[in-house]
Design a protein around this motif. Structure first.
Motif, PDB file in Angstrom:
ATOM      1  N   HIS A 191      19.165  60.378  43.198  1.00 19.84           N
ATOM      2  CA  HIS A 191      18.426  61.547  43.677  1.00 19.84           C
ATOM      3  C   HIS A 191      18.110  61.327  45.152  1.00 19.84           C
ATOM      4  CE1 HIS A 191      15.989  65.142  42.524  1.00 19.84           C
ATOM      5  NE2 HIS A 191      15.385  64.849  43.657  1.00 19.84           N
ATOM      6  N   ASP A 213      16.403  68.847  47.714  1.00 16.79           N
ATOM      7  CA  ASP A 213      16.865  67.706  46.930  1.00 16.79           C
ATOM      8  C   ASP A 213      18.350  67.823  46.633  1.00 16.79           C
ATOM      9  OD1 ASP A 213      14.301  66.117  45.990  1.00 16.79           O
ATOM     10  OD2 ASP A 213      13.805  68.235  45.941  1.00 16.79           O
ATOM     11  N   ILE A 215      21.801  65.848  44.472  1.00 13.71           N
ATOM     12  CA  ILE A 215      22.258  64.951  43.426  1.00 13.71           C
ATOM     13  C   ILE A 215      23.734  64.646  43.664  1.00 13.71           C
ATOM     14  CG2 ILE A 215      20.572  65.688  41.693  1.00 13.71           C
ATOM     15  CD1 ILE A 215      22.685  67.559  40.542  1.00 13.71           C
TER      16      ILE A 215
END
Length: 292
Positions: A191, A213, A215
């Motif tokens: 992450h 964010d 991933i």
């Protein structure tokens, strides 16, 4: 347990060298890899763009607000703007794939730069990690600017100058070419959190902080290109630029009415960033119409 602790301390001292500190020994976490955004975060930014005249929570100046209200979204149909790059302070909020890798000196293996490739508008960004200074203020301004970075523990902190005029938000709010950007890249396993702080003496009365964010994304080459060819979408007189004159923007009430908030709140400003502003809104709602 004690022997293990002593061994660790001795190993750390050796890595740091005789002076107790070795910059090459503290390189932070490895950020390399392919990353993609979480699309449920700020979903409008990832796709169609935010609502018109939604400046809520953004510390814009009066001048920035006036410029935003003059913005006509059909400007995107003008050939000069169809392939306009999202500047570095906004591009990470859009739909894109991100690749990160390192450049190291082939002899010393010292970290020279951390590279970013963003497939949206095919932008390659260099974050210099070798301590070089920023250039003169007269140096060219670009979409990605000039970036230098340093590790603060396991956080990569980046400072960027020499930015072209670009988006604060993709609904007409623009940062100026006097803006600077501070970023923090923070990795927790699989992450990656990216925090941006935009400072702009012309368009913002306070620093503007956002986060997004990412991933890991498995890609083998697909989705890394962004072909863009401008065409004539709407016939116009040569040199015509879509715009609204002061007081003529027809969308001023649209966002505010949809979410039942005062227009003053939708028009943003530093006050609207803080929780205390909710008290002001409640007091306004409780005031009889004949006393407003």
């Amino acid at each position: 347990m004690l022997n293990s602790t002593l061994f660790f301390a001795a190993s750390l001292a050796f890595a740091q060298g005789p002076g107790g500190y070795n910059p090459g020994a503290a390189q932070g976490l490895d950020l390399a890899g392919n990353w993609g955004p979480l699309f449920h975060e700020d979903a409008t930014e990832r796709g169609p763009g935010p609502e018109l005249v939604n400046y809520l929570g953004i510390p814009i100046t009066d001048g920035a607000r006036l410029a935003g209200l003059s913005y006509d979204a059909s400007r995107f149909t003008v050939p000069e703007h169809q392939c306009e790059v999202h500047g570095v302070s906004y591009i990470y909020r859009g739909p894109f794939n991100l690749r990160i890798w390192e450049i190291r000196d082939p002899v010393s293996q010292q970290l020279v730069a951390i590279m970013n490739y963003l497939d949206n508008y095919e932008q390659t960004r260099t974050i210099w990690m070798d301590g070089r200074p920023h250039p003169s203020e007269n140096a060219p301004h670009t979409w990605m600017g000039f970036s230098t970075g340093r590790w603060e523990g396991n956080i990569l902190t980046v400072y960027t100058t020499h930015l072209k005029r670009s988006w604060i938000r993709r609904n007409g709010l623009r940062q100026s070419d006097a803006a600077t950007l501070t970023e923090h890249f923070i990795r927790h396993g699989d992450h990656l959190t990216h925090v941006t702080i935009v400072t702009d003496p012309d368009s913002l009365s306070e620093p503007f902080i956002r986060s997004q964010d990412f991933i890991p994304r498995t890609l083998n080459g697909e989705g890394w290109k962004y072909p863009c060819d401008a065409v004539v979408e709407v016939p116009r007189a040569r040199g015509a630029v879509p715009h609204y004159l002061p007081g003529k923007n027809p969308f001023v009430h649209e966002f505010a009415d949809k979410f039942h908030i005062p227009v003053e709140a939708a028009l943003g400003g530093a006050e609207t960033m803080y929780p205390e502003y909710r008290i002001k809104l409640k007091q306004a709602a409780a005031t009889p119409a004949n006393q407003k």
